[in-house]
Design an enzyme around this catalytic site. Structure first.
Site, short mmCIF file in Angstrom:
data_model
loop_
_atom_site.label_atom_id
_atom_site.label_comp_id
_atom_site.label_asym_id
_atom_site.label_seq_id
_atom_site.Cartn_x
_atom_site.Cartn_y
_atom_site.Cartn_z
N ASP A 1 0.84 -1.19 0.00
CA ASP A 1 0.00 0.00 0.00
C ASP A 1 0.88 1.24 0.00
O ASP A 1 1.97 1.24 -0.57
CB ASP A 1 -0.91 -0.03 1.25
CG ASP A 1 -2.22 0.69 1.02
OD1 ASP A 1 -2.28 1.90 1.30
OD2 ASP A 1 -3.17 0.06 0.53
N HIS B 1 -3.06 5.77 4.46
CA HIS B 1 -3.89 4.65 4.00
C HIS B 1 -3.29 3.31 4.46
O HIS B 1 -3.99 2.47 5.03
CB HIS B 1 -3.98 4.71 2.47
CG HIS B 1 -5.04 3.85 1.86
ND1 HIS B 1 -4.80 2.57 1.44
CD2 HIS B 1 -6.35 4.09 1.56
CE1 HIS B 1 -5.90 2.06 0.90
NE2 HIS B 1 -6.85 2.96 0.97
N SER C 1 -11.09 -1.07 0.66
CA SER C 1 -9.70 -1.01 1.13
C SER C 1 -9.58 -1.48 2.56
O SER C 1 -8.55 -2.04 2.95
CB SER C 1 -9.17 0.42 1.04
OG SER C 1 -8.80 0.77 -0.26
#
Length: 474
Positions: free
Chosen positions: A163, A200, A410
């Site tokens: 990621d 994230h 996600s």
């Protein structure tokens, strides 16, 4: 008229790749992004066959000289893929649709695909975010809440998160104290504002650590550049990610793209074949397009040869009863997990960080669902808008100095990955693929998605968030 988030995000990604000409496909309808003027083929004889066929077709039909079609970039790479130029974007010439049509007959003779677009793979899953993060109310605990079990380095399950990288102060968050990996590149801009999608990967790692504390989590910043990467580079980067520390038990991947084909990403062929020979389980996000169009690499789960290798994960809405408005769905999605308004760490809390919203909120659910969905949450005015590059109003700004809420497949993905890891610990199972089979076969909980009952992976410490449903007519 509500701004179209896909077009907003397209401009954002294009600015992050100034040397790459991008287009929306297949007909500017926003299904995917790809590199203009370039197609992908396998190295060796197939690349030569593609080059020759396209050159001959273009010379006959478009009056281009043979040298117009040529290979670009390195001759060989870890993924076994060659980039072939078939157009000149600087002259307004894409060439990709023409090249794909030119090779249809050749592919029919060979019985398999020879060429594909060079897609953009993105953590916003097809460049269409579920929503943007918001600060969680002060004092609100993580959701899912941390399990009470502890980390044991001798028996911990290895989880690799591919990621964005870890924020610099992630270690200040107790759950991530032993998480390792790559640092996030350029956390803030020149004005000190948190960049889009920074945190994230840290948020995802926090979910894994909460649901499955007995994990050794490594975060690789493979997608640090606003979460976007070309397919031609992605396979090689995945090889790098797994080879830095050895193949892990589980890979949590919250990125992908849809395509025009039902056979996956050509640029990932080599990696997926190698993955199949390992014992690693790939847990991949199904995407945030509210569509049944296969989304890769999650959709590899629907191919018989990868059924045991890949678990594709869709998102449940806040109450866990049905799918989230944004979640992709279809027979290629293997399971669903909570993915709406989860609470985890965005930063490590060593100092407040300001964030300016990038997208405008819709007045109604853009997917046509009636509940109070994330399409309308959080309420804000973005700086990227169809009404102008700078928007028409002063953008909303918030401060992150604690946990955050965020929605998307996600985040359903690491919840599912962590449940597999927790099953491995609880049952002393060392094979992650066997643990996946055991976990799914033992499920007694289901959710309703588009009229079908689907496996629901709800972490024991996850707290449902009530949703406002439309009133039923008498």
């Amino acid at each position: 008229m509500a701004p179209q988030r896909f077009h907003e995000q397209f401009r954002h990604i294009q600015r992050s790749m100034p040397d790459v000409a991008l287009a929306m496909g297949p007909d500017d309808d926003g299904h995917f992004l790809y590199e203009k003027g370039v197609v992908l083929a396998r190295d060796g004889a197939e690349a030569r066959a593609v080059e020759d066929a396209v050159r001959a077709h273009f010379t006959e039909t478009r009056g281009l000289v043979p040298d117009h079609v040529r290979r670009v970039g390195p001759e060989t790479n870890r993924s076994g893929i060659t980039r072939i130029r078939v157009g000149d974007p600087a002259e307004g010439d894409d060439g990709v649709p023409h090249a794909l049509r030119a090779l249809t007959e050749a592919e029919g003779r060979r019985g398999h695909r020879l060429v594909s677009r060079n897609h953009v793979v993105h953590i916003a899953v097809n460049a269409c975010p579920g929503d943007e993060p918001v600060p969680a109310p002060r004092g609100e605990p993580a959701n899912p809440a941390p399990e009470e079990s502890r980390h044991d380095p001798d028996t911990a399950v290895g989880v690799l998160v591919v990621d964005t990288g870890l924020v610099h102060d992630h270690g200040a968050y107790p759950l991530l104290a032993h998480t390792t990996g790559d640092p996030q590149v350029s956390e803030t801009d020149a004005d000190g504002l948190l960049r889009q999608y920074v945190g994230h990967g840290t948020f995802i790692a926090g979910i894994v650590a909460a649901v499955a504390p007995n994990t050794d989590i490594t975060v690789r910043g493979t997608l640090n550049d606003v979460g976007a990467i070309l397919e031609s580079e992605f396979g090689g980067k995945l090889f790098e990610a797994v080879e830095q520390g050895g193949w892990p038990d589980i890979i949590s991947l919250s990125a992908g793209t849809s395509t025009e084909s039902a056979v996956g990403l050509l640029g990932l062929d080599a990696f997926m074949r190698e993955l199949r020979e390992q014992r690693t389980l790939l847990v991949a996000a199904a995407g945030n397009n509210g569509s049944d169009t296969p989304f890769w690499p999650a959709a590899y789960a629907s191919l018989p040869e990868y059924a045991d290798t890949v678990l594709s994960v869709g998102a449940l809405r806040g109450d866990g009863a049905s799918e989230a408005c944004f979640s992709n769905h279809g027979p290629w999605v293997g399971a669903y997990a909570p993915g709406e308004r989860l609470t985890s760490a965005l930063t490590g809390f060593d100092a407040p960080v300001p964030y300016v919203y990038q997208h405008s909120t819709y007045d109604a659910c853009r997917f046509g669902l009636g509940y109070a969905c994330t399409c309308r949450f959080p309420r804000h005015t973005g700086v990227l808008s169809d009404t102008g590059e700078s928007g028409t109003a002063e953008p909303d700004q918030v401060m992150f100095d604690g946990l955050a809420q965020w929605s998307g497949t996600s985040f359903a993905t690491p919840a599912a990955a962590a449940l597999v890891a927790a099953h491995m610990t609880a049952h002393k199972e060392r094979d992650p693929r066997a643990a996946r089979r055991q976990l799914l076969s033992s499920l007694t909980e289901y959710a309703e998605v588009r009229g079908a009952h689907v496996p629901a992976l709800r972490p024991p410490t996850w707290r449902p968030v009530p949703v406002a449903l439309p009133a039923r007519s008498a």
